[in-house]
Design an enzyme around this catalytic site. Structure first.
Site, short mmCIF file in Angstrom:
data_model
loop_
_atom_site.label_atom_id
_atom_site.label_comp_id
_atom_site.label_asym_id
_atom_site.label_seq_id
_atom_site.Cartn_x
_atom_site.Cartn_y
_atom_site.Cartn_z
N ASP A 115 52.03 5.05 -8.28
CA ASP A 115 50.92 4.97 -7.42
C ASP A 115 49.90 3.87 -7.64
OD1 ASP A 115 49.72 3.72 -4.88
OD2 ASP A 115 50.89 6.03 -3.84
N TYR A 119 50.20 5.53 6.58
CA TYR A 119 49.13 4.94 6.88
C TYR A 119 48.27 4.97 7.99
CZ TYR A 119 49.66 2.64 2.18
OH TYR A 119 50.17 2.39 0.60
N GLN A 177 53.90 9.99 -6.76
CA GLN A 177 52.72 9.35 -7.28
C GLN A 177 52.17 9.23 -7.84
OE1 GLN A 177 50.95 13.26 -5.55
NE2 GLN A 177 51.31 13.19 -3.89
N ARG A 227 56.11 6.05 -0.60
CA ARG A 227 54.45 7.24 -1.00
C ARG A 227 55.21 8.40 -0.59
NH1 ARG A 227 49.34 5.44 1.59
NH2 ARG A 227 48.45 5.20 -1.01
#
Lengths: 375, 375
Positions: free
Chosen positions: A130, A232, A127, A122
């Site tokens: 993703d 996360y 991006q 990440r």
């Protein structure tokens, strides 16, 4: 290279890993042949003719497709029957469930070079590749639409000659990509929204979308722990969970709609809405449990069903992006193309896995018969 | 008076003709007894206890309810089995389908004093009693939610790291109450909207909601004819219909979503979307035919089904307000209460039908064994 796009066979999977837009880009320079299995786009309302017009070759059967494809773009990991048709030296990109080590070992044993898109680092540069993010975005949108469709009242405030109807009160648990899109969509529909997240950093994002951020008071130690490097949420202490549970219980009882999005990668989803909380909710309320596939944020939700318990509607549909198949495929296909392009030489079209690139090595799960990296 | 609220028995009817809010107002002064059949509110998520807390008496059976009720508040007209339980001198308020003369004759023959809420004069004073308007409002909202839920793409434009997803193009045919609420709801969800109506006066309302008004060029004679006294659309000439058909065909082919709302009271719905137009639409497009119960604005839509034809999803659910049962009941109940209050003396609670009042006489369909007014 021969790039193959099979029809997905997993039950309820309507998405497809390439669209006419990405096919056109792959075939533009003449380096690659794109093979699309007939009907692969039907779940996403893309007819074979559109793929053909974009430069794809339509092949009749999965066997033919897998037999010819050096690179296979998929949504879901291959079922045994699919794997047996794949070339030993094939490259596979898809959602391969890397937390299930046994499945990855089987792919390695077959000889595949496989990339599990869930493992994509990440970082900013990645991006545009993703898939978890693009699909979570769509899932958050769809979760609110389903809630609004099940709910027996209006989302927006309605002023009529016969008096006013109140706006719905929405509670969003977890303000990651899915939660933020859920907030944005519920806001569009005119609801009054509260949201919370264990990461204090989510507060600003939640508030910028016009929702109220609900906070569980944190100790200093907890604040430091609350965010991990990957962005996360991670598991919190039992004491935090108890305080969180009390707060959620209290706000849930005041809510008409709850959208839960709390997932911990590779672990069972945390229980945020207990049965006693469901009991305390108003009749006709709606809970959309977006973590249902990982066991659920509410123990009463049931996988791929909408059930009514204690007067509350519980929506437990797992594959929400699959219900917005055209746009979820469009974004998924772009993500995969962007990732694959890292490994396709722009001048020669040659395929090469540069394991020095952390985006590539971080996503690679097996090659040359070996499982690579941690699962 | 004894006011009775039976459970509705018509298939799929989830609404109820009184809510705890209206029960409370009826019972506040002690003039009236409100009887609610057990379970009457279950489709609208209203438990018996809430009615009881508001002052209602819960009765176990329909027979008991009808036997005791001098005034019956209903959503749908009575089925034969219900009628047979009703007192000969009962007063009935509901959606009694006044265009079906035979049904009204049966009510008259039974001896009822009956008010068909569809016939309520559309004058300012009666707005708070207008069930067609309140229910059409909810239907327009629900039509868009269903469309958004069936549609496999986003309604709003979405900007992501993997590129942009376009906003949906919505075409609304008919800009009455339902059409205007459909426009407002689609706008909230971020769609780009076009709308049209045979009444040129609708243009300003459509534009004020941020939609583009599409116009069929009218002759002077047609302009004068286009609006009738009641504010409803009336039938237009064959030549106008041909030009309208061409325009709709052209705009439909460019649309992702079509919501059709064209109804002519007591007549079959006009066909606005022909099969050839459906063929010209993009795969994955959605049509919500809100006129399906009157034969449909599209001949391909099917009553109470969602079907896919020529790649287009056709939503033909008739009772859209019934799918938003809690709020549609809340507004319907207020409408009925406001109307009934015209006939209940505020000081004595006495019930009296003042046939000098045009709101009352316009809505009355039978009394003393006679059918009254035109049907």
């Amino acid at each position: 290279m021969h790039i193959g796009i099979p029809a997905e066979i997993r039950g309820g999977e309507t998405r497809v890993a390439a669209t006419p837009e990405t096919v056109k880009k792959f075939t533009a320079k003449g380096f690659h042949v794109v093979l699309v299995q007939s009907g692969a786009g039907s779940g996403a309302s893309i007819p074979d003719e559109e793929y053909q017009a974009a430069g794809a070759t339509i092949v009749a059967s999965a066997a033919e497709l897998y037999g010819q494809s050096q690179i296979v773009l998929k949504v879901r990991g291959p079922e045994p029957g699919e794997l047996s048709m794949m070339r030993k030296d094939a490259v596979l990109l898809g959602l391969l469930s890397p937390h299930q080590a046994e499945g990855i070992e089987i792919l390695a044993h077959h000889g595949l070079t496989a990339f599990a898109m869930e493992k994509l680092p990440r970082i900013s540069r990645a991006q545009s590749m993703d898939v978890l993010s693009s699909q979570a975005n769509i899932a958050g949108y769809k979760a609110v639409l389903m809630a609004a469709n099940v709910y027996q009242k209006f989302f927006p405030m309605l002023m009529t000659a016969a008096g006013t109807v109140k706006a719905a009160r929405v509670l969003v648990l977890g303000a990651g990509v899915a939660g933020l899109q859920a907030i944005a969509t519920a806001k569009r529909l005119g609801a009054v929204i509260e949201a919370f997240d264990v990461r204090p950093v989510a507060k600003e994002q939640v508030e910028s979308l016009g929702a109220k951020f609900i906070e569980v008071p944190l100790s200093e130690e907890e604040k430091a722990q609350a965010e991990t490097a990957g962005g996360y949420a991670r598991e919190m202490s039992d004491d935090y969970k108890r305080r969180q549970g009390e707060l959620v219980h209290q706000r849930a009882a005041a809510a008409d709609i709850i959208i839960t999005t709390a997932l911990i990668p590779g672990r069972p989803a945390p229980v945020l809405i207990k049965e006693e909380t469901v009991r305390a909710m108003k009749p006709g309320s709606v809970i959309v449990d977006m973590a249902v596939e990982a066991g659920g944020n509410c123990p009463l939700s049931e996988l791929d069903k909408i059930v009514v318990k204690h007067g509350v509607h519980l929506v437990g549909i797992a594959n929400l992006p699959g219900l917005v198949a055209a746009d979820s495929s469009a974004l998924y296909a772009r993500n995969l193309m962007n990732f694959l392009n890292l490994m396709l030489d722009a001048k020669s079209g040659e395929f090469k896995v540069n394991r020095e690139d952390e985006v590539i090595s971080g996503t690679l799960v097996c090659t040359d018969g070996e499982v690579t990296g941690k699962t």
